[in-house]
Design a protein around this motif. Structure first.
Motif, PDB file in Angstrom:
ATOM      1  N   LEU A 105      37.818  45.115  35.447  1.00  0.00           N
ATOM      2  CA  LEU A 105      38.569  45.325  36.683  1.00  0.00           C
ATOM      3  C   LEU A 105      39.354  44.071  37.063  1.00  0.00           C
ATOM      4  CD1 LEU A 105      35.959  47.339  38.758  1.00  0.00           C
ATOM      5  CD2 LEU A 105      38.142  48.186  37.873  1.00  0.00           C
ATOM      6  N   GLY A 106      38.762  42.895  36.840  1.00  0.00           N
ATOM      7  CA  GLY A 106      39.458  41.641  37.110  1.00  0.00           C
ATOM      8  C   GLY A 106      40.694  41.470  36.245  1.00  0.00           C
ATOM      9  N   ILE A 107      40.570  41.809  34.978  1.00  0.00           N
ATOM     10  CA  ILE A 107      41.716  41.728  34.060  1.00  0.00           C
ATOM     11  C   ILE A 107      42.825  42.662  34.516  1.00  0.00           C
ATOM     12  CG2 ILE A 107      42.478  42.277  31.712  1.00  0.00           C
ATOM     13  CD1 ILE A 107      39.631  41.271  30.813  1.00  0.00           C
ATOM     14  N   LEU A 108      42.444  43.880  34.887  1.00  0.00           N
ATOM     15  CA  LEU A 108      43.426  44.846  35.367  1.00  0.00           C
ATOM     16  C   LEU A 108      44.144  44.319  36.603  1.00  0.00           C
ATOM     17  CD1 LEU A 108      44.681  47.743  35.429  1.00  0.00           C
ATOM     18  CD2 LEU A 108      42.787  48.333  36.951  1.00  0.00           C
ATOM     19  N   CYS A 109      43.392  43.798  37.563  1.00  0.00           N
ATOM     20  CA  CYS A 109      43.998  43.299  38.793  1.00  0.00           C
ATOM     21  C   CYS A 109      44.931  42.126  38.526  1.00  0.00           C
ATOM     22  CB  CYS A 109      42.909  42.914  39.790  1.00  0.00           C
ATOM     23  SG  CYS A 109      41.993  44.353  40.395  1.00  0.00           S
ATOM     24  N   LYS A 110      44.552  41.256  37.604  1.00  0.00           N
ATOM     25  CA  LYS A 110      45.434  40.138  37.256  1.00  0.00           C
ATOM     26  C   LYS A 110      46.726  40.643  36.619  1.00  0.00           C
ATOM     27  CE  LYS A 110      41.886  36.666  36.994  1.00  0.00           C
ATOM     28  NZ  LYS A 110      41.074  35.805  36.162  1.00  0.00           N
ATOM     29  N   LYS A 111      46.624  41.707  35.800  1.00  0.00           N
ATOM     30  CA  LYS A 111      47.826  42.297  35.210  1.00  0.00           C
ATOM     31  C   LYS A 111      48.729  42.885  36.289  1.00  0.00           C
ATOM     32  CE  LYS A 111      46.212  43.419  30.598  1.00  0.00           C
ATOM     33  NZ  LYS A 111      45.969  44.480  29.617  1.00  0.00           N
ATOM     34  N   MET A 112      48.105  43.360  37.367  1.00  0.00           N
ATOM     35  CA  MET A 112      48.873  43.910  38.477  1.00  0.00           C
ATOM     36  C   MET A 112      49.472  42.783  39.316  1.00  0.00           C
ATOM     37  SD  MET A 112      48.662  47.195  38.149  1.00  0.00           S
ATOM     38  CE  MET A 112      49.273  47.741  39.723  1.00  0.00           C
ATOM     39  N   GLY A 113      49.133  41.534  38.984  1.00  0.00           N
ATOM     40  CA  GLY A 113      49.692  40.393  39.687  1.00  0.00           C
ATOM     41  C   GLY A 113      48.953  40.023  40.949  1.00  0.00           C
ATOM     42  N   VAL A 114      47.714  40.473  41.070  1.00  0.00           N
ATOM     43  CA  VAL A 114      46.942  40.243  42.283  1.00  0.00           C
ATOM     44  C   VAL A 114      45.663  39.515  41.927  1.00  0.00           C
ATOM     45  CG1 VAL A 114      45.769  41.342  44.203  1.00  0.00           C
ATOM     46  CG2 VAL A 114      47.860  42.341  43.291  1.00  0.00           C
ATOM     47  N   HIS A 115      45.369  38.486  42.667  1.00  0.00           N
ATOM     48  CA  HIS A 115      44.135  37.737  42.457  1.00  0.00           C
ATOM     49  C   HIS A 115      43.216  38.020  43.634  1.00  0.00           C
ATOM     50  CE1 HIS A 115      45.815  35.666  39.053  1.00  0.00           C
ATOM     51  NE2 HIS A 115      46.936  35.593  39.752  1.00  0.00           N
ATOM     52  N   TYR A 116      42.174  38.783  43.392  1.00  0.00           N
ATOM     53  CA  TYR A 116      41.309  39.250  44.465  1.00  0.00           C
ATOM     54  C   TYR A 116      40.575  38.113  45.159  1.00  0.00           C
ATOM     55  CZ  TYR A 116      38.463  39.364  40.258  1.00  0.00           C
ATOM     56  OH  TYR A 116      37.876  39.064  39.054  1.00  0.00           O
ATOM     57  N   GLU A 117      40.462  36.950  44.570  1.00  0.00           N
ATOM     58  CA  GLU A 117      39.777  35.837  45.223  1.00  0.00           C
ATOM     59  C   GLU A 117      40.510  35.393  46.488  1.00  0.00           C
ATOM     60  OE1 GLU A 117      38.714  35.777  40.942  1.00  0.00           O
ATOM     61  OE2 GLU A 117      40.622  35.726  41.970  1.00  0.00           O
ATOM     62  N   ILE A 118      41.829  35.621  46.563  1.00  0.00           N
ATOM     63  CA  ILE A 118      42.579  35.131  47.713  1.00  0.00           C
ATOM     64  C   ILE A 118      42.995  36.246  48.668  1.00  0.00           C
ATOM     65  CG2 ILE A 118      43.464  33.117  46.480  1.00  0.00           C
ATOM     66  CD1 ILE A 118      46.115  34.640  46.141  1.00  0.00           C
TER      67      ILE A 118
END
Length: 78
Positions: free
Chosen positions: A61-74
């Motif tokens: 899920l983290g890889i997918l979100c990074k591909k979407m250009g979003v970093h969930y940590e922030i």
């Protein structure tokens, strides 16, 4: 138990694990994963993802979100 109930249960578990890891409420985690295609990913890849441990699922899920250009940590939903 029907396959649909298993898929729903797995999706709920993934959302809760994601919420715990990122210190979000379950609602915030669901909204985030829905908006950035994580829920769709779980649904589309259930056959493989449900055989993996949650650590690996959360990494996916983290890889997918990074591909979407979003970093969930922030991201803050509040």
């Amino acid at each position: 138990m029907s396959e649909q109930k298993r898929k729903i249960g797995f999706t709920v578990a993934c959302v809760n694990e994601f919420a715990n890891r990122h210190r979000l409420s379950s609602k915030e985690a669901f909204q985030y994963l829905f908006q950035f295609k994580g829920i769709a990913f779980i649904k589309e890849n259930y056959d493989v993802e449900h055989t993996l441990d949650f650590e690996t699922v959360l990494e996916d899920l983290g890889i997918l979100c990074k591909k979407m250009g979003v970093h969930y940590e922030i991201i803050s939903w509040k």
